[in-house]
Motif scaffolding. Structure first.
Motif, short mmCIF file in Angstrom:
data_model
loop_
_atom_site.label_atom_id
_atom_site.label_comp_id
_atom_site.label_asym_id
_atom_site.label_seq_id
_atom_site.Cartn_x
_atom_site.Cartn_y
_atom_site.Cartn_z
N PRO A 166 -17.70 19.24 -33.62
CA PRO A 166 -17.58 20.58 -33.04
C PRO A 166 -17.28 20.60 -31.56
N ASP A 167 -17.53 19.50 -30.84
CA ASP A 167 -17.29 19.48 -29.40
C ASP A 167 -15.96 18.83 -29.03
N VAL A 168 -15.10 18.55 -30.00
CA VAL A 168 -13.83 17.87 -29.71
C VAL A 168 -12.69 18.87 -29.62
N GLY A 169 -12.46 19.67 -30.65
CA GLY A 169 -11.37 20.65 -30.61
C GLY A 169 -10.00 19.99 -30.74
N SER A 170 -8.96 20.77 -30.54
CA SER A 170 -7.59 20.26 -30.71
C SER A 170 -7.03 19.65 -29.43
N SER A 171 -7.70 19.87 -28.29
CA SER A 171 -7.22 19.33 -27.01
C SER A 171 -8.34 18.59 -26.30
N PRO A 172 -8.78 17.46 -26.83
CA PRO A 172 -9.92 16.76 -26.25
C PRO A 172 -9.57 16.07 -24.94
N THR A 173 -10.58 15.80 -24.14
CA THR A 173 -10.39 15.00 -22.93
C THR A 173 -10.26 13.53 -23.33
N LEU A 174 -9.75 12.74 -22.41
CA LEU A 174 -9.59 11.32 -22.70
C LEU A 174 -10.94 10.66 -22.93
N MET A 175 -11.95 11.03 -22.16
CA MET A 175 -13.27 10.42 -22.33
C MET A 175 -13.86 10.76 -23.69
N ARG A 176 -13.68 12.01 -24.12
CA ARG A 176 -14.27 12.40 -25.42
C ARG A 176 -13.59 11.69 -26.57
N LEU A 202 1.33 8.94 -34.56
CA LEU A 202 1.74 10.17 -35.24
C LEU A 202 0.58 10.76 -36.04
N PHE A 203 -0.24 9.90 -36.58
CA PHE A 203 -1.43 10.36 -37.30
C PHE A 203 -2.36 11.13 -36.35
N LEU A 204 -2.59 10.56 -35.17
CA LEU A 204 -3.47 11.22 -34.19
C LEU A 204 -2.84 12.50 -33.66
N LEU A 205 -1.53 12.48 -33.40
CA LEU A 205 -0.85 13.67 -32.85
C LEU A 205 -0.82 14.82 -33.84
N ARG A 206 -0.92 14.51 -35.11
CA ARG A 206 -0.97 15.58 -36.11
C ARG A 206 -2.30 16.34 -36.02
N ARG A 207 -3.29 15.67 -35.50
CA ARG A 207 -4.63 16.28 -35.39
C ARG A 207 -4.92 16.82 -33.99
N TRP A 208 -4.53 16.05 -32.95
CA TRP A 208 -4.91 16.39 -31.58
C TRP A 208 -3.71 16.42 -30.64
N LYS A 209 -3.84 17.17 -29.57
CA LYS A 209 -2.94 17.06 -28.43
C LYS A 209 -3.50 15.93 -27.57
N LEU A 210 -2.89 14.78 -27.66
CA LEU A 210 -3.46 13.59 -27.03
C LEU A 210 -3.43 13.71 -25.50
N PRO A 211 -4.55 13.43 -24.85
CA PRO A 211 -4.58 13.45 -23.38
C PRO A 211 -3.79 12.29 -22.80
N PHE A 212 -3.32 12.46 -21.58
CA PHE A 212 -2.53 11.41 -20.93
C PHE A 212 -3.36 10.13 -20.82
N GLY A 213 -2.75 9.01 -21.17
CA GLY A 213 -3.43 7.72 -21.14
C GLY A 213 -3.80 7.21 -22.52
N SER A 214 -3.75 8.08 -23.52
CA SER A 214 -4.16 7.68 -24.87
C SER A 214 -3.30 6.55 -25.42
N VAL A 215 -1.98 6.70 -25.32
CA VAL A 215 -1.08 5.69 -25.88
C VAL A 215 -1.16 4.41 -25.07
N THR A 216 -1.29 4.52 -23.77
CA THR A 216 -1.43 3.33 -22.93
C THR A 216 -2.64 2.51 -23.33
N ILE A 217 -3.75 3.18 -23.57
CA ILE A 217 -4.97 2.48 -24.00
C ILE A 217 -4.75 1.80 -25.34
N MET A 218 -4.17 2.51 -26.29
CA MET A 218 -3.98 1.94 -27.62
C MET A 218 -3.01 0.77 -27.60
#
Length: 355
Positions: free
Chosen positions: A158-168, A231-247
């Motif tokens: 419930p605290d994540v939503g569709s536009s989570p922060t990078l830390m969350r 693509l799986f993650l982007l279907r669920r969330w608007k990924l915050p900047f840095g997500s792909v770099t980390i992965m």
């Protein structure tokens, strides 16, 4: 004995409370213990690849691997036990997202025992056969379920939503990235990240070199392995900047371990492409609700990633390959495959708030 059995049965009967979510801190610990687990496997993969004299199951490399399993499993079991102590029973005691990981723990232990018996009776694999061993396949499937626990936990939290922060989102990203490395490990025979720059240039410089076909196939396989999770993650969330770099940074650890990091320029190309993909997300804002932007990202990310792959290989390997159709067309093929994946993952726009 009868009393103990009665107690176990009572414990398994669901007490009826709705299952709850764990905190970000708990998920982060789960993910970091999964890192221990994953790095233990990387050390073991390095040993199997580079130490051909292995003759026993009981090695320091297996100790690193199985100690990681013990740590993350103990943590997951502790989360369930805390809820049991609070009066919950059955499924009500299992945090949301943690059930598959919990069930995978005894299954992994069983496959670990089977692996020990396999090695004792049939010997230690040090070549392609290691990737097809039934006990290893069982270990990898159950390990995937354990490592992706933070992802399932965050999926509808419930605290994540569709536009989570990078830390969350960080625990989910870490867990999913290490799960991706497991897939790349068991597709090592088609992993373009294990090629040395000079060999890539050499292979794409001759139509008679069988390496040209192998590199081309490996680029297709690795493109799918790396892009599909995004693509799986982007279907669920608007990924915050840095997500792909980390992965992508975590993703290079497995091929790096297998090659003793002798192909750093190739690994570096993927890390840079992670930054480029993050910039594409910032520009295009792809999401499940924005189908056009999602498709555009899928195609452009594939094109950029493998253009950088060729560029880094050329700089480090002594110059551009001499067959222009190969080095210009391979990234375009990657982009087209990315576009196809985008269409398959998101044929129609979806409401990410209800995903």
């Amino acid at each position: 004995m009868a009393l103990a059995n009665t107690g176990v049965r009572r414990l398994l009967v669901d007490s009826g409370e709705p299952r709850g979510w764990v905190s970000l801190r708990v998920d982060l610990v789960t993910a970091l213990l999964g890192v221990w687990f994953g790095i233990g496997l990387m050390i073991d993969a390095w040993a199997h690849t580079n130490l051909t004299e292995l003759e026993t199951f009981f090695t320091p490399w297996h100790a690193a691997f199985y100690s990681g399993f013990t740590a993350v499993s103990g943590w997951i079991l502790w989360q369930v036990w805390r809820n049991v102590r609070a009066g919950r029973q059955g499924l009500a005691a299992v945090p949301t997202g943690y059930l598959a990981g919990l069930l995978a723990i005894p299954a992994f232990a069983a496959f670990g025992f089977a692996d020990m018996m396999w090695h004792t009776l049939l010997g230690i694999e040090t070549s392609l056969d290691i990737l097809f061993s039934p006990s290893h396949l069982g270990l990898i499937v159950t390990m995937l379920l354990i490592l992706t626990t933070p992802l399932r936990s965050a999926w509808n939290a419930p605290d994540v939503g569709s536009s989570p922060t990078l830390m969350r989102l960080l625990p989910a990203l870490i867990g999913f990235a290490f799960a991706t490395t497991l897939v790349s490990l068991f597709l090592s025979y088609g992993d373009a990240l294990q090629w040395r720059p000079a060999r890539v240039v050499e292979a794409f410089s001759s139509l008679e070199d069988p390496g040209a076909e192998r590199v081309a196939i490996a680029m297709v396989v690795t493109n799918i392995v790396m892009l599909a999770p995004l693509l799986f993650l982007l279907r669920r969330w608007k990924l915050p900047f840095g997500s792909v770099t980390i992965m992508y940074t975590l993703a290079v650890l497995m091929p790096g371990a297998q090659t003793e990091f002798e192909n750093v320029p190739i690994l570096g190309s993927l890390m840079v492409s992670g930054v480029v993909s993050d910039l594409l997300i910032l520009w295009l804002r792809p999401s499940g609700a924005r189908r056009g932007a999602y498709w555009a990202f899928a195609g452009l990310s594939g094109l950029a990633t493998w253009s950088l792959y060729i560029a880094f290989a050329s700089v480090a390997g002594g110059g551009l390959p001499t067959v222009p159709e190969l080095w210009t067309g391979a990234p375009i093929v990657a982009g087209l495959i990315g576009l196809v994946l985008g269409v398959l993952f998101l044929p129609n726009a979806v409401d990410t708030e209800r995903a």
